[in-house]
Scaffold this motif. Structure first.
Motif, PDB file in Angstrom:
ATOM      1  N   THR A 217       0.871  -1.167   0.000  1.00  0.00           N
ATOM      2  CA  THR A 217       0.000   0.000   0.000  1.00  0.00           C
ATOM      3  C   THR A 217       0.911   1.221   0.000  1.00  0.00           C
ATOM      4  OG1 THR A 217      -1.704  -1.166   1.253  1.00  0.00           O
ATOM      5  CG2 THR A 217      -1.819   1.235   1.212  1.00  0.00           C
ATOM      6  N   VAL A 218       0.740   2.097  -0.986  1.00  0.00           N
ATOM      7  CA  VAL A 218       1.631   3.243  -1.182  1.00  0.00           C
ATOM      8  C   VAL A 218       0.822   4.528  -1.045  1.00  0.00           C
ATOM      9  CG1 VAL A 218       3.330   4.316  -2.716  1.00  0.00           C
ATOM     10  CG2 VAL A 218       2.977   1.843  -2.781  1.00  0.00           C
ATOM     11  N   ALA A 219       1.440   5.509  -0.422  1.00  0.00           N
ATOM     12  CA  ALA A 219       0.799   6.820  -0.305  1.00  0.00           C
ATOM     13  C   ALA A 219       1.875   7.894  -0.288  1.00  0.00           C
ATOM     14  CB  ALA A 219      -0.056   6.887   0.957  1.00  0.00           C
ATOM     15  N   ILE A 220       1.573   9.039  -0.899  1.00  0.00           N
ATOM     16  CA  ILE A 220       2.442  10.217  -0.824  1.00  0.00           C
ATOM     17  C   ILE A 220       1.688  11.242  -0.002  1.00  0.00           C
ATOM     18  CG2 ILE A 220       3.620  12.025  -2.100  1.00  0.00           C
ATOM     19  CD1 ILE A 220       3.881  10.115  -4.430  1.00  0.00           C
ATOM     20  N   ILE A 221       2.242  11.577   1.157  1.00  0.00           N
ATOM     21  CA  ILE A 221       1.566  12.423   2.138  1.00  0.00           C
ATOM     22  C   ILE A 221       2.433  13.635   2.448  1.00  0.00           C
ATOM     23  CG2 ILE A 221       2.499  10.986   4.023  1.00  0.00           C
ATOM     24  CD1 ILE A 221      -0.051  11.621   5.610  1.00  0.00           C
ATOM     25  N   ASP A 222       1.806  14.799   2.496  1.00  0.00           N
ATOM     26  CA  ASP A 222       2.587  16.012   2.753  1.00  0.00           C
ATOM     27  C   ASP A 222       2.671  16.292   4.239  1.00  0.00           C
ATOM     28  OD1 ASP A 222       0.164  17.083   3.528  1.00  0.00           O
ATOM     29  OD2 ASP A 222      -0.110  18.285   1.708  1.00  0.00           O
ATOM     30  N   LYS A 223       3.298  17.413   4.587  1.00  0.00           N
ATOM     31  CA  LYS A 223       3.532  17.734   5.994  1.00  0.00           C
ATOM     32  C   LYS A 223       2.250  18.093   6.752  1.00  0.00           C
ATOM     33  CE  LYS A 223       7.940  17.157   6.566  1.00  0.00           C
ATOM     34  NZ  LYS A 223       8.825  18.280   6.887  1.00  0.00           N
ATOM     35  N   ASN A 224       1.167  18.284   6.020  1.00  0.00           N
ATOM     36  CA  ASN A 224      -0.119  18.558   6.660  1.00  0.00           C
ATOM     37  C   ASN A 224      -0.987  17.301   6.811  1.00  0.00           C
ATOM     38  OD1 ASN A 224       0.375  21.378   6.862  1.00  0.00           O
ATOM     39  ND2 ASN A 224      -0.112  21.568   4.666  1.00  0.00           N
ATOM     40  N   GLY A 225      -0.430  16.152   6.431  1.00  0.00           N
ATOM     41  CA  GLY A 225      -1.174  14.905   6.530  1.00  0.00           C
ATOM     42  C   GLY A 225      -2.099  14.663   5.378  1.00  0.00           C
ATOM     43  N   PHE A 226      -1.955  15.466   4.294  1.00  0.00           N
ATOM     44  CA  PHE A 226      -2.823  15.314   3.134  1.00  0.00           C
ATOM     45  C   PHE A 226      -2.200  14.309   2.159  1.00  0.00           C
ATOM     46  CE2 PHE A 226      -4.335  16.509  -1.119  1.00  0.00           C
ATOM     47  CZ  PHE A 226      -5.698  16.491  -0.910  1.00  0.00           C
ATOM     48  N   ILE A 227      -2.986  13.307   1.781  1.00  0.00           N
ATOM     49  CA  ILE A 227      -2.521  12.274   0.854  1.00  0.00           C
ATOM     50  C   ILE A 227      -2.988  12.668  -0.547  1.00  0.00           C
ATOM     51  CG2 ILE A 227      -2.665   9.834   0.190  1.00  0.00           C
ATOM     52  CD1 ILE A 227      -3.130   9.170   3.133  1.00  0.00           C
ATOM     53  N   LEU A 243      -1.614   8.582  10.236  1.00  0.00           N
ATOM     54  CA  LEU A 243      -0.462   8.097   9.479  1.00  0.00           C
ATOM     55  C   LEU A 243       0.699   9.084   9.589  1.00  0.00           C
ATOM     56  CD1 LEU A 243       0.876   6.117   7.541  1.00  0.00           C
ATOM     57  CD2 LEU A 243      -0.243   7.314   5.648  1.00  0.00           C
ATOM     58  N   LEU A 244       0.392  10.368   9.489  1.00  0.00           N
ATOM     59  CA  LEU A 244       1.440  11.386   9.629  1.00  0.00           C
ATOM     60  C   LEU A 244       2.070  11.322  11.021  1.00  0.00           C
ATOM     61  CD1 LEU A 244       2.934  13.852   8.474  1.00  0.00           C
ATOM     62  CD2 LEU A 244       1.094  15.273   9.413  1.00  0.00           C
ATOM     63  N   GLN A 245       1.226  11.111  12.059  1.00  0.00           N
ATOM     64  CA  GLN A 245       1.742  11.031  13.418  1.00  0.00           C
ATOM     65  C   GLN A 245       2.656   9.820  13.589  1.00  0.00           C
ATOM     66  OE1 GLN A 245       1.168  13.393  15.834  1.00  0.00           O
ATOM     67  NE2 GLN A 245       2.764  12.275  16.947  1.00  0.00           N
ATOM     68  N   THR A 246       2.275   8.704  12.972  1.00  0.00           N
ATOM     69  CA  THR A 246       3.111   7.502  13.027  1.00  0.00           C
ATOM     70  C   THR A 246       4.465   7.754  12.394  1.00  0.00           C
ATOM     71  OG1 THR A 246       1.157   6.066  12.952  1.00  0.00           O
ATOM     72  CG2 THR A 246       3.248   5.062  12.353  1.00  0.00           C
ATOM     73  N   THR A 262       4.673  -3.641   8.487  1.00  0.00           N
ATOM     74  CA  THR A 262       6.023  -3.115   8.279  1.00  0.00           C
ATOM     75  C   THR A 262       5.894  -1.873   7.405  1.00  0.00           C
ATOM     76  OG1 THR A 262       7.012  -5.315   8.441  1.00  0.00           O
ATOM     77  CG2 THR A 262       8.313  -3.599   7.385  1.00  0.00           C
ATOM     78  N   ILE A 263       6.365  -0.731   7.924  1.00  0.00           N
ATOM     79  CA  ILE A 263       6.183   0.564   7.256  1.00  0.00           C
ATOM     80  C   ILE A 263       7.556   1.092   6.832  1.00  0.00           C
ATOM     81  CG2 ILE A 263       5.323   2.928   7.494  1.00  0.00           C
ATOM     82  CD1 ILE A 263       3.403   1.889   9.632  1.00  0.00           C
ATOM     83  N   MET A 264       7.642   1.497   5.578  1.00  0.00           N
ATOM     84  CA  MET A 264       8.867   2.072   5.026  1.00  0.00           C
ATOM     85  C   MET A 264       8.566   3.495   4.545  1.00  0.00           C
ATOM     86  SD  MET A 264       9.406  -1.463   3.121  1.00  0.00           S
ATOM     87  CE  MET A 264       7.669  -1.678   3.443  1.00  0.00           C
ATOM     88  N   VAL A 265       9.480   4.423   4.865  1.00  0.00           N
ATOM     89  CA  VAL A 265       9.250   5.832   4.576  1.00  0.00           C
ATOM     90  C   VAL A 265      10.476   6.407   3.870  1.00  0.00           C
ATOM     91  CG1 VAL A 265       8.727   8.101   5.565  1.00  0.00           C
ATOM     92  CG2 VAL A 265       7.795   6.023   6.628  1.00  0.00           C
ATOM     93  N   GLU A 266      10.205   7.229   2.866  1.00  0.00           N
ATOM     94  CA  GLU A 266      11.285   7.949   2.168  1.00  0.00           C
ATOM     95  C   GLU A 266      10.832   9.407   2.008  1.00  0.00           C
ATOM     96  OE1 GLU A 266      15.050   8.263   0.405  1.00  0.00           O
ATOM     97  OE2 GLU A 266      14.135   6.510   1.399  1.00  0.00           O
ATOM     98  N   TYR A 267      11.662  10.296   2.535  1.00  0.00           N
ATOM     99  CA  TYR A 267      11.310  11.729   2.454  1.00  0.00           C
ATOM    100  C   TYR A 267      11.778  12.313   1.114  1.00  0.00           C
ATOM    101  CZ  TYR A 267      11.164  16.706   3.519  1.00  0.00           C
ATOM    102  OH  TYR A 267      10.920  18.066   3.484  1.00  0.00           O
ATOM    103  N   MET A 268      10.881  13.100   0.480  1.00  0.00           N
ATOM    104  CA  MET A 268      11.197  13.760  -0.791  1.00  0.00           C
ATOM    105  C   MET A 268      11.173  15.259  -0.538  1.00  0.00           C
ATOM    106  SD  MET A 268       9.158  11.399  -3.569  1.00  0.00           S
ATOM    107  CE  MET A 268       7.547  11.669  -2.830  1.00  0.00           C
TER     108      MET A 268
END
Length: 577
Positions: A217-227, A243-246, A262-268
């Motif tokens: 499951t993939v999502a691109i979420i900004d700093k305001n928690g908007f997907i 999700l943003l809080q996690t 298992t959650i993987m995160v990459e900052y852009m």
């Protein structure tokens, strides 16, 4: 149920072994699958993390191309001329558009293979849309978009925004990702804006081609928690603060676990957003490892093992089962059921010990029965030998009187009867005699008694010839006849004693009936007689000792009504004795 009760130990052991083995196998399978699941997810998450980095790099390349395109638009004089001038002729405007398109022709994002659209619009009201695309929103509406107002406040930056309205005709979805750059001249005067519109469907292709949507499951979420992009349609265009809080709680780690995922995160940084990918560990392991197949194999393994254990335990318990059946025969007196000693180990030793025990028990029972038989014979012999001396004295005195009276013939008959009686009593060691012999002994005994009592007491014999060959204990009739002579006729001058013998079904019956004065059985203990000293009770004991409690003596008597004695014995012929 009878079978289960008879083999309860076997089935209990089977149940314990199978349950223990099943629990052990299940526990091992559970721990193994947990370990495999952790290993699988760890390996897959490592690979996915590399893919996320690749996706981030691809988006960065996209960002560079977008930035380069927007920067070109800002520096190109023809674009500035097209968007800023107000009084160009048609010919001049056509020349400007031609030179402008010539400058944009080499931009990869605007070639025919993409659905990216460049939209230029100026303060002079001019609008340019690349790729022959068509605008579907009024210019005034575009300038009034919140995202455009935000860009005007920071004109020196490239702004990426999510737009949920269709701006141009092209694109499979209404939603799009737009990169906006405000265009200003050297004096920082705004003359227009450049907007690179990337349809959301094209934007998502960067990760859809690499990550499996069935697992990830993939999502691109900004700093305001908007997907603003996700392969889950229900998540796109929505705010997800949890999700943003996690992500914020685990910002030091790019891979972590939360709630079985298992959650993987990459900052852009160029988008100021996170690309997040997560997998459900259990679901991923079930699909990746064919968990159902593993469970089926485990079940088959347990089933095969249970069958093997059942066969082994059944084989091991077989001698014990045979031993149990043979033990049931011991209760019926069968001591010949030896077990076959097979194999080695405790079961074979147990079978061998059982055979030794059976032989020892048989020898002990045989010796015990032999001793009891000898003891019984000695007891009966002792009972038979107990002749009352007083009877001997009276008999000899009677012979002396007959001699004085010169009754020689009667004396000879009496002596003959006495000698025969002594011979049967003292000389014959046999425990049992025929009914014919017993009657002759009784006749000899009555002959002796008549010397003393005379002939006023008559004895009558009614013996069925069928019972003469039957076998009976010796000296069982004399005590009852003797009791009648001495006690039944003390008040009368005459009397009758009838002796009956017959076979009824499988019983030998003797009946001794007198018409004497009778007696009260509740008061009369009927101890010994003058002949034997054994008494009527001893006759009962002898019969019970020889044949069992179902046989014996029964007496019926009432004062004034005589006495009725019944002796019941089994029918045993002389040939079968």
């Amino acid at each position: 149920m009878k079978h289960l009760r008879s083999r309860s130990l076997f089935y209990k052991m089977i149940l314990i072994v199978i349950c223990s083995f099943s629990i052990a196998i299940s526990l091992v399978m559970f721990l193994t699958m947990q370990h495999m699941q952790n290993s699988f997810t760890s390996l897959y998450s490592s690979e996915t993390k590399l893919l996320l980095e690749q996706i981030s790099d691809n988006y960065y390349e996209l960002h560079k191309e977008v930035t380069s395109t927007l920067e070109l638009c800002r520096k190109n004089p023809y674009i500035h001329k097209y968007l800023a001038n107000h009084n160009e002729s048609v010919q001049e405007q056509s020349s400007t558009i031609y030179n402008m398109e010539k400058a944009l022709r080499h931009i990869n994002l605007l070639n025919d293979q993409t659905l990216s659209t460049l939209m230029l619009f100026g303060v002079n009201g001019q609008v340019y849309v690349s790729n022959n695309d068509k605008r579907v929103m009024d210019l005034e509406e575009i300038w009034n978009l919140p995202t455009m107002q935000q860009a005007l406040r920071s004109p020196n930056e490239t702004h990426y925004v999510y737009i949920n309205q269709r701006l141009v005709n092209s694109g499979a979805k209404e939603e799009s990702i737009a990169a906006i750059r405000i265009l200003q001249d050297e004096k920082d005067v705004t003359y227009g804006a450049a907007m690179m519109i990337i349809n959301l469907n094209d934007f998502e292709q960067y990760y859809r081609k690499i990550l499996d949507p069935e697992i990830n499951t993939v999502a691109i979420i900004d700093k305001n928690g908007f997907i603003f992009s996700s392969n889950e349609a229900s998540m796109s265009g929505k705010q997800n603060l949890s999700l943003l809080q996690t992500i914020e709680d685990n910002r030091k780690s790019t891979t972590f676990k939360r709630d079985g995922r298992t959650i993987m995160v990459e900052y852009m940084p160029f988008l100021d957003s996170y690309i997040v990918c997560w997998i459900d560990d259990a679901q991923f392991f079930a699909e990746a490892s064919q968990q159902s197949m593993l469970l089926m194999l485990a079940f088959v393994l347990i089933l095969i093992t249970c069958l093997v254990l059942y066969a082994l335990l059944h084989s091991a318990f077989k001698p014990l089962e045979k031993m149990r059946l043979e033990m049931e025969n011991i209760r019926e007196g069968d001591f010949e059921g030896h077990l076959e000693v097979k194999g080695e180990g405790e079961i074979a030793q147990l079978a061998q010990s059982y055979n030794y025990m059976l032989d020892g028990l048989k020898n002990y029972i045989d010796e015990l029965m032999s001793m009891e038989k000898e003891k019984r014979l000695l007891e009966i012999h002792a009972l038979q030998m107990q002749i009352n001396p007083h009877f001997m004295y009276n008999t000899l005195m009677s012979f002396k009187i007959l001699a004085w009276q010169n009754k020689n013939e009667e004396l000879i008959q009496s002596l003959t009867a006495f000698i025969s009686l002594l011979h049967e009593t003292l000389g014959n060691k046999e425990e049992k005699i025929t009914v014919n012999q017993e009657i002759k002994n009784l006749e000899n005994y009555v002959q002796i008694l008549k010397i003393r009592f005379g002939t006023h007491i008559s004895v009558h014999y009614n013996i069925d010839p069928d019972c003469l060959s039957c076998v009976c204990p010796k000296l069982i009739l004399q005590p009852f006849v003797e009791n009648a002579f001495f006690h039944a006729f003390t008040d009368t001058d005459t009397g009758n004693i009838d002796v009956f013998g017959r076979v009824f079904q499988d019983h030998l019956l003797f009946e001794i009936i007198d018409n004497g004065k009778g007696m009260d059985l509740r008061k009369n203990t009927m101890k010994g007689s003058s002949f034997s000293g054994v008494g009527i009770s001893n006759v009962q004991e002898r019969i019970v000792l020889l044949y069992g409690k179902q046989y014996g003596v029964h007496i019926e008597s009432m004062p004034g009504n005589g006495t009725f004695v019944t002796i019941e014995l089994p029918v045993i012929r002389e040939s079968n004795a």
